[in-house]
Design a protein around this motif. Sequence first.
Motif, PDB file in Angstrom:
ATOM      1  N   ARG A 208       0.679  -1.352  -0.055  1.00 15.71           N
ATOM      2  CA  ARG A 208       0.089  -0.116  -0.046  1.00 15.71           C
ATOM      3  C   ARG A 208       0.753   1.202   0.016  1.00 15.71           C
ATOM      4  O   ARG A 208       0.402   2.319   0.089  1.00 15.71           O
ATOM      5  CB  ARG A 208      -0.921  -0.091   1.271  1.00 15.71           C
ATOM      6  N   GLU A 209       2.015   0.869  -0.446  1.00 11.83           N
ATOM      7  CA  GLU A 209       2.967   2.272  -0.521  1.00 11.83           C
ATOM      8  C   GLU A 209       3.584   2.572  -1.673  1.00 11.83           C
ATOM      9  O   GLU A 209       4.218   1.651  -2.358  1.00 11.83           O
ATOM     10  CB  GLU A 209       4.324   1.844   0.486  1.00 11.83           C
ATOM     11  N   ARG A 211       6.120   3.889  -2.655  1.00 11.92           N
ATOM     12  CA  ARG A 211       7.743   3.617  -2.828  1.00 11.92           C
ATOM     13  C   ARG A 211       7.911   2.216  -3.432  1.00 11.92           C
ATOM     14  O   ARG A 211       8.777   2.036  -4.012  1.00 11.92           O
ATOM     15  CB  ARG A 211       8.419   4.014  -1.581  1.00 11.92           C
ATOM     16  N   SER A 212       7.134   1.336  -3.018  1.00 12.23           N
ATOM     17  CA  SER A 212       7.377  -0.170  -3.323  1.00 12.23           C
ATOM     18  C   SER A 212       7.332  -0.461  -4.858  1.00 12.23           C
ATOM     19  O   SER A 212       8.183  -0.976  -5.278  1.00 12.23           O
ATOM     20  CB  SER A 212       6.205  -0.989  -2.510  1.00 12.23           C
ATOM     21  N   ALA A 240      -1.694   2.978  -4.732  1.00 19.62           N
ATOM     22  CA  ALA A 240      -0.444   3.083  -4.320  1.00 19.62           C
ATOM     23  C   ALA A 240       0.408   2.992  -5.740  1.00 19.62           C
ATOM     24  O   ALA A 240       1.206   3.716  -6.028  1.00 19.62           O
ATOM     25  CB  ALA A 240       0.082   2.189  -3.367  1.00 19.62           C
TER      26      ALA A 240
END
Length: 276
Positions: A208-209, A211-212, A240
């Motif tokens: 849910r980020e 950046r991932s 995300a």
Amino acid sequence: MGAARAGNGSDGIATNLPEADDYCLTARDIRCVVLDIEGTTTPIPFVTDVLFPYARSNVRAYLVDTYRTRQTMDDVAFLRAQIDKDLADGVPSAVLVPPPSAPEEEVIDALVANVEAMIDADRKLPALKQLQGRIWRLGFDGGEIQGVVYDDVAEALARWHGTGTVRSYIYSSGSREAQRLIFGNTEAHGDLRRYLSAFFDTSVGGKREPRSYYEIWQTLGVDSPSQILFLTDVYQEATAARDAGFEVLISIRPGNAPLPEDHGFQTITSFAQISV
């Protein structure tokens, strides 16, 4: 994107979703497809009713049988670190694990209590997912478990692989070992790993980020994140990935959780709707 439709979905869930029109990969210059597993490639009940109970039922026997091996010692250290964090954070289900010098039975009792509570809460913890993968391997190797993948997913993976220009990947909260087991031992389609270029888990970051997804883009090496299509059943994951610049489709499958109204994503009910 199609117009919104209101009413009840095929599984009785109230919907207000964009139409599930065919989606053309070629028109969007897609080079990579990244797939969630649970609710996207695989029915949710396979995870909740088969994999989770198998790990829960076999965790004690697994730890007893392998406790003194280097691999399990490393897994236990990983779990201890998570449990210590849970205790510090006041997680109600966390149980203090005796030190390694304590009797083995006492340590295993505490570890089992923690693992069972983590599984029951469906916590997305790397230490838990790693141990679950080890236990599931016994089930897959012994023929007690076979992976379940939707027919349309297997057909799409073969079709995309056959183009020579579209590569497929998995990104799941489950460990990479667990991902390989599911796709390498499917009940109806055999070993599907030949169609998959790599597996990503939460070692690249939470699903849910944004950046991932940036990290995944950097790893895949395409010029733009817009050349990557991500498929998931979870709105927060879709958001995300979109924030990271990915193309996104949401998978609508029987038993999936309802989506927010006016979520703004194109949806599909079958991978057959994705054309190349």
